[in-house]
Write an enzyme that holds these catalytic residues in place. Structure first.
Site, PDB file in Angstrom:
ATOM      1  N   ARG A  21       1.029  -1.298  -0.068  1.00 48.86           N
ATOM      2  CA  ARG A  21       0.020   0.094  -0.143  1.00 48.86           C
ATOM      3  C   ARG A  21       0.850   1.286   0.079  1.00 48.86           C
ATOM      4  O   ARG A  21       1.348   1.830   1.134  1.00 48.86           O
ATOM      5  CB  ARG A  21      -1.086  -0.032   1.141  1.00 48.86           C
ATOM      6  N   GLU A  44       0.249  -8.673  -2.209  1.00 46.44           N
ATOM      7  CA  GLU A  44      -1.229  -8.022  -2.433  1.00 46.44           C
ATOM      8  C   GLU A  44      -0.904  -6.584  -2.744  1.00 46.44           C
ATOM      9  O   GLU A  44      -0.509  -5.817  -1.812  1.00 46.44           O
ATOM     10  CB  GLU A  44      -1.910  -8.101  -1.099  1.00 46.44           C
ATOM     11  N   THR A  74      -8.082  -4.963  -1.219  1.00 45.38           N
ATOM     12  CA  THR A  74      -9.048  -3.946  -1.099  1.00 45.38           C
ATOM     13  C   THR A  74     -10.253  -4.030  -2.110  1.00 45.38           C
ATOM     14  O   THR A  74     -10.630  -2.942  -2.603  1.00 45.38           O
ATOM     15  CB  THR A  74      -8.634  -2.462  -0.941  1.00 45.38           C
ATOM     16  N   LYS A 134      -9.272 -13.331   6.871  1.00 43.58           N
ATOM     17  CA  LYS A 134      -8.221 -12.339   7.234  1.00 43.58           C
ATOM     18  C   LYS A 134      -8.909 -11.946   8.653  1.00 43.58           C
ATOM     19  O   LYS A 134      -9.968 -11.118   8.573  1.00 43.58           O
ATOM     20  CB  LYS A 134      -8.396 -11.485   6.123  1.00 43.58           C
ATOM     21  N   GLY A 163       0.751  -5.194  10.929  1.00 45.54           N
ATOM     22  CA  GLY A 163       1.337  -5.061  12.147  1.00 45.54           C
ATOM     23  C   GLY A 163       2.332  -6.305  12.561  1.00 45.54           C
ATOM     24  O   GLY A 163       2.976  -6.215  13.617  1.00 45.54           O
ATOM     25  N   GLY A 183       3.172  -5.464   6.051  1.00 41.89           N
ATOM     26  CA  GLY A 183       3.277  -4.198   5.330  1.00 41.89           C
ATOM     27  C   GLY A 183       4.426  -3.365   5.502  1.00 41.89           C
ATOM     28  O   GLY A 183       5.506  -3.562   5.124  1.00 41.89           O
ATOM     29  N   SER A 184       4.184  -2.220   6.227  1.00 46.87           N
ATOM     30  CA  SER A 184       5.046  -1.338   6.294  1.00 46.87           C
ATOM     31  C   SER A 184       6.426  -1.882   6.824  1.00 46.87           C
ATOM     32  O   SER A 184       7.456  -1.332   6.565  1.00 46.87           O
ATOM     33  CB  SER A 184       4.742  -0.053   7.064  1.00 46.87           C
TER      34      SER A 184
END
Length: 215
Positions: A21, A44, A74, A134, A163, A183-184
């Site tokens: 994302r 994803e 999404t 999920k 997370g 993710g990040s």
């Protein structure tokens, strides 16, 4: 083209799904390539990424022979689902339960990960035919919550989304997760230097932590 069981293996084998994302298509592609170099096998690309369908097409074409599953995130309706599949996505991820999206995905034998939070939503998601549930959002539902929900529902394949870090993946797998969405911790590892080798290293470190947790 990966078959559904191969897509699911690309997620559950290494134990991670990379949630991309980011703010630009170029950055998304560069991060995806670097993460794959670090061992990630499932991507994803959220539809919030600019030109997300083009990014999915580029990555799915590039990794067509490498066993890397490229999916869309999404995904909120059938139109987006069909467009993503047409672009090459072999995985559809949604934050909520959308039975029509799951039905369309199953028609084309594309894997699905569908969002749920409560035990009722877990069961409804399974009944709708999703491949993986999920757990979302994870910020207010940690490993102890997952363990509690899975006590009466041990048959549920659950992927907590977001997370995940090298310090907490062990807790998630101990609680019963079949894989984690990350993710990040990986996708933004190159900031602010721009060195995508840091993404590769972050991916490898996470996968090593998962392997250690499983053993």
């Amino acid at each position: 083209m990966l078959r559904k069981h191969e897509v699911l293996q690309a997620i559950t084998g290494p134990g991670a799904l990379l949630i991309i994302r980011l703010d630009s298509a170029d950055e998304a592609i560069a991060v995806a390539r670097a993460a794959v170099a670090g061992g990630i096998r499932a991507l994803e690309v959220t539809l919030s990424v600019p030109d997300a369908f083009d990014v999915i097409h580029t990555l799915s074409t590039e990794f067509a022979d490498d066993g890397v599953a490229v999916g869309a995130g999404t995904v909120l309706d059938e139109q987006a689902a069909f467009t993503a599949i047409s672009a090459g996505a072999r995985l559809l991820v949604s934050p909520n339960l959308n039975p029509n999206m799951i039905r369309l995905a199953n028609r084309y034998q594309v894997a699905t990960i569908s969002g749920a939070f409560t035990p009722t939503e877990f069961v409804q998601t399974l009944e709708a035919g999703a491949d993986i549930v999920k757990l979302f959002p994870t910020e207010i539902a940690g490993p102890d919550y997952l363990r509690t929900v899975l006590a009466p529902l041990p048959q549920t394949p659950v992927l907590p989304a977001g997370g995940a870090t090298i310090t907490n993946v062990g807790d998630w797998f101990a609680a019963g997760a079949i894989a984690v969405g990350v993710g990040s911790a990986i996708t933004r590892a190159a900031r602010p230097t721009g060195d995508v080798a840091l993404v590769t290293r972050a991916a490898a470190d996470l996968l090593a932590a998962i392997s250690a947790a499983r053993s």
